[in-house]
Design a protein around this motif. Structure first.
Motif, PDB file in Angstrom:
ATOM      1  N   ALA A  21       0.831  -1.204   0.000  1.00  0.00           N
ATOM      2  CA  ALA A  21       0.000   0.000   0.000  1.00  0.00           C
ATOM      3  C   ALA A  21       0.861   1.248   0.000  1.00  0.00           C
ATOM      4  CB  ALA A  21      -0.932  -0.007   1.205  1.00  0.00           C
ATOM      5  N   ALA A  22       1.943   1.257   0.773  1.00  0.00           N
ATOM      6  CA  ALA A  22       2.818   2.426   0.818  1.00  0.00           C
ATOM      7  C   ALA A  22       3.510   2.637  -0.519  1.00  0.00           C
ATOM      8  CB  ALA A  22       3.863   2.273   1.925  1.00  0.00           C
ATOM      9  N   ARG A  62       0.911   4.101  -3.660  1.00  0.00           N
ATOM     10  CA  ARG A  62       0.213   5.387  -3.559  1.00  0.00           C
ATOM     11  C   ARG A  62       0.460   6.208  -4.808  1.00  0.00           C
ATOM     12  NH1 ARG A  62      -3.247   4.513   0.606  1.00  0.00           N
ATOM     13  NH2 ARG A  62      -2.107   3.737   2.367  1.00  0.00           N
ATOM     14  N   SER A  63      -0.453   7.131  -5.098  1.00  0.00           N
ATOM     15  CA  SER A  63      -0.402   7.871  -6.346  1.00  0.00           C
ATOM     16  C   SER A  63       0.356   9.193  -6.279  1.00  0.00           C
ATOM     17  CB  SER A  63      -1.829   8.147  -6.820  1.00  0.00           C
ATOM     18  OG  SER A  63      -2.516   8.924  -5.858  1.00  0.00           O
ATOM     19  N   ALA A  64       0.539   9.777  -5.111  1.00  0.00           N
ATOM     20  CA  ALA A  64       1.133  11.116  -5.036  1.00  0.00           C
ATOM     21  C   ALA A  64       2.568  11.119  -5.535  1.00  0.00           C
ATOM     22  CB  ALA A  64       1.081  11.663  -3.618  1.00  0.00           C
ATOM     23  N   HIS A 117       3.362  18.451  -2.560  1.00  0.00           N
ATOM     24  CA  HIS A 117       3.570  17.041  -2.912  1.00  0.00           C
ATOM     25  C   HIS A 117       4.288  16.303  -1.795  1.00  0.00           C
ATOM     26  CE1 HIS A 117       2.028  16.718  -6.949  1.00  0.00           C
ATOM     27  NE2 HIS A 117       2.747  17.738  -7.373  1.00  0.00           N
ATOM     28  N   ASN A 150       1.909  15.638   0.979  1.00  0.00           N
ATOM     29  CA  ASN A 150       0.989  14.562   0.591  1.00  0.00           C
ATOM     30  C   ASN A 150       1.682  13.204   0.642  1.00  0.00           C
ATOM     31  OD1 ASN A 150      -1.066  16.411   0.165  1.00  0.00           O
ATOM     32  ND2 ASN A 150      -0.751  16.515  -2.039  1.00  0.00           N
ATOM     33  N   LEU A 151       2.929  13.163   0.195  1.00  0.00           N
ATOM     34  CA  LEU A 151       3.693  11.906   0.229  1.00  0.00           C
ATOM     35  C   LEU A 151       3.838  11.394   1.657  1.00  0.00           C
ATOM     36  CD1 LEU A 151       6.476  12.844  -2.323  1.00  0.00           C
ATOM     37  CD2 LEU A 151       4.833  10.984  -2.590  1.00  0.00           C
ATOM     38  N   ALA A 209       1.905  12.011   4.238  1.00  0.00           N
ATOM     39  CA  ALA A 209       0.610  11.566   4.745  1.00  0.00           C
ATOM     40  C   ALA A 209       0.170  10.253   4.096  1.00  0.00           C
ATOM     41  CB  ALA A 209      -0.448  12.646   4.505  1.00  0.00           C
ATOM     42  N   GLU A 210       0.276  10.155   2.778  1.00  0.00           N
ATOM     43  CA  GLU A 210      -0.218   8.972   2.067  1.00  0.00           C
ATOM     44  C   GLU A 210       0.618   7.728   2.346  1.00  0.00           C
ATOM     45  OE1 GLU A 210      -0.700   9.654  -2.088  1.00  0.00           O
ATOM     46  OE2 GLU A 210      -2.285  11.119  -1.790  1.00  0.00           O
ATOM     47  N   ARG A 211       1.905   7.913   2.578  1.00  0.00           N
ATOM     48  CA  ARG A 211       2.771   6.760   2.801  1.00  0.00           C
ATOM     49  C   ARG A 211       2.976   6.464   4.289  1.00  0.00           C
ATOM     50  NH1 ARG A 211       3.815   8.378  -2.300  1.00  0.00           N
ATOM     51  NH2 ARG A 211       4.428   6.767  -3.765  1.00  0.00           N
ATOM     52  N   GLY A 212       2.313   7.238   5.139  1.00  0.00           N
ATOM     53  CA  GLY A 212       2.419   7.014   6.569  1.00  0.00           C
ATOM     54  C   GLY A 212       3.813   7.300   7.100  1.00  0.00           C
TER      55      GLY A 212
END
Length: 92
Positions: free
Chosen positions: A7-8, A11-13, A44, A47-48, A50-53
């Motif tokens: 999942a990490a 991610r799309s960002a 970006h 966002n990276l 946050a999205e990748r934890g």
């Protein structure tokens, strides 16, 4: 150190921003890409994280390496700090 989960890695960002950051590029150096402002790069990067934890930029770089977005096989497009590259002069 934990292994990055699928999942990490999926991610799309902006994987390009993550790859360049993992290679040592500053926000300003990433922003030198045509059509990208430093504010956009900072967005970006946020966002990276946050999205990748990721806890911080260093943790995001670890995730980039674990996902194969950084390292010798991913070293494309940015030669690294202080090296000449497209539109760059050594030492600048």
């Amino acid at each position: 150190m934990s292994t990055a989960t699928g999942a990490a890695c999926s991610r799309s960002a902006s994987p390009t921003v993550l790859r360049l950051a993992a290679q040592g590029a500053s926000d300003g150096e990433i922003a030198a890409t045509p059509g990208v402002s430093e504010t956009t790069v900072k967005t970006h990067v946020g966002n990276l994280l946050a999205e990748r934890g990721a806890r911080d930029r260093v943790h995001a770089v670890i995730v980039a390496y674990e996902c194969g977005l950084a390292g010798s096989s991913a070293a494309r497009g940015w030669p690294g700090p202080g090296r000449a590259g497209p539109g760059r002069t050594p030492g600048r």
